[in-house]
Design an enzyme around this catalytic site. Structure first.
Site, PDB file in Angstrom:
ATOM      1  N   THR A 128      23.816   1.484 -11.921  1.00 17.22           N
ATOM      2  CA  THR A 128      22.180   0.794 -11.552  1.00 17.22           C
ATOM      3  C   THR A 128      22.100   0.768 -10.013  1.00 17.22           C
ATOM      4  O   THR A 128      23.025   0.434  -9.358  1.00 17.22           O
ATOM      5  CB  THR A 128      21.855  -0.570 -12.070  1.00 17.22           C
ATOM      6  OG1 THR A 128      20.684  -1.087 -11.568  1.00 17.22           O
ATOM      7  CG2 THR A 128      23.134  -1.506 -12.098  1.00 17.22           C
ATOM      8  N   ASP A 129      20.952   0.923  -9.665  1.00 16.11           N
ATOM      9  CA  ASP A 129      20.574   0.836  -8.036  1.00 16.11           C
ATOM     10  C   ASP A 129      20.701  -0.697  -7.565  1.00 16.11           C
ATOM     11  O   ASP A 129      20.872  -0.935  -6.499  1.00 16.11           O
ATOM     12  CB  ASP A 129      19.175   1.455  -7.763  1.00 16.11           C
ATOM     13  CG  ASP A 129      18.093   0.488  -8.559  1.00 16.11           C
ATOM     14  OD1 ASP A 129      18.365  -0.292  -9.181  1.00 16.11           O
ATOM     15  OD2 ASP A 129      16.789   0.844  -8.132  1.00 16.11           O
ATOM     16  N   GLU A 130      20.895  -1.624  -8.599  1.00 21.59           N
ATOM     17  CA  GLU A 130      21.066  -2.988  -8.417  1.00 21.59           C
ATOM     18  C   GLU A 130      22.483  -3.344  -7.526  1.00 21.59           C
ATOM     19  O   GLU A 130      22.363  -4.239  -7.027  1.00 21.59           O
ATOM     20  CB  GLU A 130      20.702  -3.923  -9.437  1.00 21.59           C
ATOM     21  CG  GLU A 130      19.481  -3.533 -10.225  1.00 21.59           C
ATOM     22  CD  GLU A 130      18.944  -4.886 -10.925  1.00 21.59           C
ATOM     23  OE1 GLU A 130      19.492  -5.893 -11.041  1.00 21.59           O
ATOM     24  OE2 GLU A 130      17.761  -4.851 -11.481  1.00 21.59           O
ATOM     25  N   TYR A 152      24.198  -9.896 -13.327  1.00 20.56           N
ATOM     26  CA  TYR A 152      24.352  -8.443 -13.639  1.00 20.56           C
ATOM     27  C   TYR A 152      24.803  -7.344 -12.973  1.00 20.56           C
ATOM     28  O   TYR A 152      25.422  -6.675 -13.354  1.00 20.56           O
ATOM     29  CB  TYR A 152      22.726  -8.378 -14.209  1.00 20.56           C
ATOM     30  CG  TYR A 152      22.335  -6.882 -14.678  1.00 20.56           C
ATOM     31  CD1 TYR A 152      23.083  -6.188 -15.558  1.00 20.56           C
ATOM     32  CD2 TYR A 152      21.696  -6.219 -13.539  1.00 20.56           C
ATOM     33  CE1 TYR A 152      22.807  -4.807 -15.644  1.00 20.56           C
ATOM     34  CE2 TYR A 152      21.190  -4.797 -13.910  1.00 20.56           C
ATOM     35  CZ  TYR A 152      21.935  -4.271 -14.911  1.00 20.56           C
ATOM     36  OH  TYR A 152      21.582  -2.842 -14.862  1.00 20.56           O
ATOM     37  N   LYS A 156      27.945  -4.683 -13.045  1.00 22.76           N
ATOM     38  CA  LYS A 156      27.864  -3.446 -13.047  1.00 22.76           C
ATOM     39  C   LYS A 156      28.639  -2.835 -12.056  1.00 22.76           C
ATOM     40  O   LYS A 156      29.046  -1.760 -12.048  1.00 22.76           O
ATOM     41  CB  LYS A 156      26.383  -3.103 -12.862  1.00 22.76           C
ATOM     42  CG  LYS A 156      25.422  -3.406 -14.271  1.00 22.76           C
ATOM     43  CD  LYS A 156      25.929  -2.602 -15.372  1.00 22.76           C
ATOM     44  CE  LYS A 156      25.665  -1.225 -15.413  1.00 22.76           C
ATOM     45  NZ  LYS A 156      25.889  -0.369 -16.525  1.00 22.76           N
TER      46      LYS A 156
HETATM   47  P1  NAD Z   1      19.554  -1.935 -23.403  1.00 22.05           P
HETATM   48  O1  NAD Z   1      19.838  -3.363 -23.082  1.00 22.05           O
HETATM   49  O2  NAD Z   1      18.342  -1.589 -24.129  1.00 22.05           O
HETATM   50  O3  NAD Z   1      20.758  -1.402 -24.487  1.00 22.05           O
HETATM   51  C1  NAD Z   1      22.080  -1.778 -24.138  1.00 22.05           C
HETATM   52  C2  NAD Z   1      22.733  -1.183 -25.454  1.00 22.05           C
HETATM   53  O4  NAD Z   1      24.308  -1.491 -25.512  1.00 22.05           O
HETATM   54  C3  NAD Z   1      22.375  -1.763 -26.884  1.00 22.05           C
HETATM   55  O5  NAD Z   1      22.201  -0.936 -27.878  1.00 22.05           O
HETATM   56  C4  NAD Z   1      23.476  -2.950 -27.094  1.00 22.05           C
HETATM   57  O6  NAD Z   1      23.399  -3.311 -28.458  1.00 22.05           O
HETATM   58  C5  NAD Z   1      24.589  -2.189 -26.607  1.00 22.05           C
HETATM   59  N1  NAD Z   1      25.766  -2.953 -26.438  1.00 22.05           N
HETATM   60  C6  NAD Z   1      25.725  -4.339 -25.561  1.00 22.05           C
HETATM   61  N2  NAD Z   1      26.885  -4.848 -25.571  1.00 22.05           N
HETATM   62  C7  NAD Z   1      27.897  -3.846 -26.268  1.00 22.05           C
HETATM   63  C8  NAD Z   1      29.291  -3.987 -26.410  1.00 22.05           C
HETATM   64  N3  NAD Z   1      30.183  -4.955 -26.160  1.00 22.05           N
HETATM   65  N4  NAD Z   1      29.702  -3.170 -27.200  1.00 22.05           N
HETATM   66  C9  NAD Z   1      28.944  -2.022 -27.590  1.00 22.05           C
HETATM   67  N5  NAD Z   1      27.413  -1.918 -27.362  1.00 22.05           N
HETATM   68  C10 NAD Z   1      27.059  -2.756 -26.772  1.00 22.05           C
HETATM   69  O7  NAD Z   1      19.849  -1.405 -22.124  1.00 22.05           O
HETATM   70  P2  NAD Z   1      19.304   0.053 -21.413  1.00 22.05           P
HETATM   71  O8  NAD Z   1      18.237  -0.497 -20.662  1.00 22.05           O
HETATM   72  O9  NAD Z   1      19.121   0.957 -22.295  1.00 22.05           O
HETATM   73  O10 NAD Z   1      20.395   0.167 -20.345  1.00 22.05           O
HETATM   74  C11 NAD Z   1      21.468   1.087 -20.821  1.00 22.05           C
HETATM   75  C12 NAD Z   1      22.360   1.378 -19.391  1.00 22.05           C
HETATM   76  O11 NAD Z   1      21.689   1.691 -18.009  1.00 22.05           O
HETATM   77  C13 NAD Z   1      23.144  -0.042 -19.017  1.00 22.05           C
HETATM   78  O12 NAD Z   1      24.445   0.172 -18.521  1.00 22.05           O
HETATM   79  C14 NAD Z   1      22.375  -0.381 -18.016  1.00 22.05           C
HETATM   80  O13 NAD Z   1      22.905  -1.104 -16.977  1.00 22.05           O
HETATM   81  C15 NAD Z   1      21.847   1.037 -17.381  1.00 22.05           C
HETATM   82  N6  NAD Z   1      20.696   1.153 -16.312  1.00 22.05           N
HETATM   83  C16 NAD Z   1      19.458   0.639 -16.842  1.00 22.05           C
HETATM   84  C17 NAD Z   1      18.277   0.690 -16.319  1.00 22.05           C
HETATM   85  C18 NAD Z   1      16.971   0.159 -16.802  1.00 22.05           C
HETATM   86  O14 NAD Z   1      15.998   0.049 -16.075  1.00 22.05           O
HETATM   87  N7  NAD Z   1      16.844  -0.380 -18.069  1.00 22.05           N
HETATM   88  C19 NAD Z   1      18.387   1.451 -15.139  1.00 22.05           C
HETATM   89  C20 NAD Z   1      19.378   1.751 -14.571  1.00 22.05           C
HETATM   90  C21 NAD Z   1      20.731   1.614 -15.220  1.00 22.05           C
HETATM   91  O1  DAU Z   2      16.913  -1.531 -10.979  1.00 22.86           O
HETATM   92  C1  DAU Z   2      17.410  -1.019 -12.342  1.00 22.86           C
HETATM   93  C2  DAU Z   2      17.452  -2.310 -13.176  1.00 22.86           C
HETATM   94  O2  DAU Z   2      16.176  -2.350 -13.457  1.00 22.86           O
HETATM   95  C3  DAU Z   2      18.259  -2.201 -14.580  1.00 22.86           C
HETATM   96  O3  DAU Z   2      19.862  -2.092 -13.991  1.00 22.86           O
HETATM   97  C4  DAU Z   2      18.119  -3.349 -15.173  1.00 22.86           C
HETATM   98  O4  DAU Z   2      19.144  -3.078 -16.291  1.00 22.86           O
HETATM   99  C5  DAU Z   2      16.828  -3.416 -15.664  1.00 22.86           C
HETATM  100  O5  DAU Z   2      16.579  -4.546 -16.337  1.00 22.86           O
HETATM  101  C6  DAU Z   2      15.930  -3.436 -14.433  1.00 22.86           C
HETATM  102  O6  DAU Z   2      16.218  -4.740 -13.698  1.00 22.86           O
HETATM  103  P1  DAU Z   2      15.016  -5.401 -12.891  1.00 22.86           P
HETATM  104  O7  DAU Z   2      15.285  -6.894 -12.878  1.00 22.86           O
HETATM  105  O8  DAU Z   2      14.550  -4.687 -11.813  1.00 22.86           O
HETATM  106  O9  DAU Z   2      13.754  -5.402 -14.068  1.00 22.86           O
HETATM  107  P2  DAU Z   2      12.597  -6.444 -14.982  1.00 22.86           P
HETATM  108  O10 DAU Z   2      12.119  -5.565 -15.622  1.00 22.86           O
HETATM  109  O11 DAU Z   2      13.512  -7.567 -15.238  1.00 22.86           O
HETATM  110  O12 DAU Z   2      11.930  -6.942 -13.504  1.00 22.86           O
HETATM  111  C7  DAU Z   2      11.164  -5.871 -12.913  1.00 22.86           C
HETATM  112  C8  DAU Z   2      10.434  -6.857 -11.685  1.00 22.86           C
HETATM  113  O13 DAU Z   2       9.513  -7.294 -12.340  1.00 22.86           O
HETATM  114  C9  DAU Z   2      11.442  -7.463 -11.080  1.00 22.86           C
HETATM  115  O14 DAU Z   2      10.998  -7.535  -9.456  1.00 22.86           O
HETATM  116  C10 DAU Z   2      11.329  -8.977 -11.510  1.00 22.86           C
HETATM  117  C11 DAU Z   2       9.789  -8.859 -12.174  1.00 22.86           C
HETATM  118  N1  DAU Z   2       9.202  -9.650 -13.343  1.00 22.86           N
HETATM  119  C12 DAU Z   2      10.135  -9.357 -14.306  1.00 22.86           C
HETATM  120  C13 DAU Z   2       9.873 -10.219 -15.605  1.00 22.86           C
HETATM  121  C14 DAU Z   2      10.603  -9.868 -16.749  1.00 22.86           C
HETATM  122  C15 DAU Z   2       8.265 -10.592 -13.448  1.00 22.86           C
HETATM  123  O15 DAU Z   2       7.443 -10.794 -12.240  1.00 22.86           O
HETATM  124  N2  DAU Z   2       7.969 -11.281 -14.375  1.00 22.86           N
HETATM  125  C16 DAU Z   2       8.915 -11.193 -15.645  1.00 22.86           C
HETATM  126  O16 DAU Z   2       8.411 -11.723 -16.469  1.00 22.86           O
END
Ligand code: NAD
Ligand code: DAU
Length: 341
Positions: A128-130, A152, A156
């Site tokens: 992730t970019d985080e 988090y 990561k």
């Molecule tokens: P999500 O929370 O929707 O899905 C996570 C999945 O992992 C679920 O199906 C969960 O059951 C499974 N899981 C969790 N713990 C586990 C374990 N111990 N063993 C096996 N399975 C397990 O997440 P997502 O948003 O689809 O993210 C997927 C990946 O991409 C993550 O690694 C996340 O850090 C990364 N990522 C997410 C975003 C985003 O914006 N959502 C952006 C960049 C990177």
């Molecule tokens: O940048 C990549 C990441 O993006 C992934 O690695 C994470 O898994 C994914 O959850 C996401 O993280 P963020 O913290 O950026 O996403 P989130 O949707 O939680 O929040 C996006 C922005 O919105 C952030 O600045 C917080 C704000 N926010 C979020 C929630 C849930 C609010 O203002 N109100 C809210 O209720």
């Protein structure tokens, strides 16, 4: 690369990736290995199970369970692991950091050990970019220092670094991608876009943290999947690639787009207490991936609009989640006091 094990494949990005890969590569088969936490749902894959029977298999398991991981890799003849499995929500990492360290760091180690033991062709880590931390100016490049600020992103970063350490130490064929915020179908409605879209559909308040001027790069999930696919096939081993649109917008701008798409009033916006340690801005330089020929097909605004429409048309998917006891408990803990004050 023919037999992929997609860990976390029942989650949001993983399930979109599995569908995308099975559609694109008729000679690939995929084993989804997933613990089915609150975020993992077989509903996300129900069409896949029906359309790709014979090339798709589901195994319920924890990536921290070394015995089951090893057994699955051997029994299924896996040649590639793509690790999406993680605890993924920043707000939950502030409530229960231990679960993040366990899955995102230790679980990654277990998968890397399996890749090393069974001499797999590739291990790909979804990052992730985080991990770059907040970037107030300029854009993060792959070689930049990692300065994660939440449990988090720190977890990561641990996973990414462990994967790269296996490349350096044992020549394990590792690649890493670091994606910006994804939006699209099947994202659990704790993340901001699906949360705001579904709240707006129910005329419930949209809780904007702090001043709402934090910036994020919202990319469409399939654009991200295409980037991962390209790195799997053309990326250099031991290298990291950023994936995002390369542009970002404020949370208030994103919120306006959600409301306009649904024809809902601005009065639904409620500014609430900020997230602890809230990163102000993430911004990626994506030129390294572009140099491989990749481009994002949706701007942030297009990605958000398409996503909001999906939620408007797919209440069957999110209503049972939001109506469930687990979700209600989480919502109360995260937003109860915030929305009341
Ligand atoms: P999500 O929370 O929707 O899905 C996570 C999945 O992992 C679920 O199906 C969960 O059951 C499974 N899981 C969790 N713990 C586990 C374990 N111990 N063993 C096996 N399975 C397990 O997440 P997502 O948003 O689809 O993210 C997927 C990946 O991409 C993550 O690694 C996340 O850090 C990364 N990522 C997410 C975003 C985003 O914006 N959502 C952006 C960049 C990177
Ligand atoms: O940048 C990549 C990441 O993006 C992934 O690695 C994470 O898994 C994914 O959850 C996401 O993280 P963020 O913290 O950026 O996403 P989130 O949707 O939680 O929040 C996006 C922005 O919105 C952030 O600045 C917080 C704000 N926010 C979020 C929630 C849930 C609010 O203002 N109100 C809210 O209720």
């Amino acid at each position: 690369m023919r037999k992929l094990m997609v860990t976390g494949g029942a989650g949001f990005i993983g399930s979109n990736f599995v569908r995308y890969m099975l559609e694109k590569y008729p000679d690939y088969s995929i084993v989804v290995y997933d613990k089915l936490t609150y975020a993992g749902r077989l509903e996300n894959l129900q069409d896949v199970a029906a359309r790709f029977a014979g090339r798709y298999k589901f195994v319920r398991g924890d990536i921290c369970d070394m015995e089951l991981v090893d057994q699955t890799v051997q029994r299924e003849g896996v040649d590639t692991i793509i690790n999406f499995a993680a605890e993924t929500h920043v707000d939950r990492s502030l409530m229960d950091p231990g679960a993040f360290i366990q899955t995102d760091v230790y679980g990654t180690f277990v998968l890397l050990e399996a890749a090393k033991k069974f001499k797999l062709e590739r291990y790909h880590q979804i990052g992730t970019d985080e991990v770059y931390g907040q970037v107030l100016k300029s854009r993060s490049q792959e070689q930049d220092n990692l300065e994660p600020r939440s449990p988090y992103s720190a977890s990561k970063a641990g996973g990414d670094l462990m994967a790269l350490a296996y490349y350096e130490s044992w020549g394990l064929p590792v690649t890493v991608t670091r994606g910006s915020n994804n939006v699209g179908p099947y994202q659990y409605p704790e993340k901001v876009v699906p949360l705001f879209a579904t709240n707006a559909l129910d005329n419930e308040p949209l809780p904007v943290y702090g001043d709402g001027l934090q910036m994020r790069d919202y990319q469409y999930v399939i654009d991200h999947c295409e980037g991962i696919d390209l790195v799997l096939h053309q990326g250099e081993l031991g290298e990291v690639y950023n994936v995002g649109t390369g542009a970002e917008m404020t949370n208030l701008e994103m919120t306006q787009i959600v409301l306009e798409t649904l024809g809902k009033p601005e009065s639904l916006i409620q500014h609430v207490a900020d997230r602890a340690g809230h990163d102000r801005r993430y911004a990626l330089d994506v030129s390294k991936l572009r140099a491989l020929g990749w481009e994002s097909h949706h701007s942030c605004a297009e990605a958000i609009i398409k996503t909001v429409r999906w939620y408007a048309e797919n209440e069957w998917w999110w209503r049972p989640i939001k109506g469930g006891e687990l979700y209600q408990e989480y919502y109360q803990e995260q937003y109860g006091k915030r929305l009341a004050s």
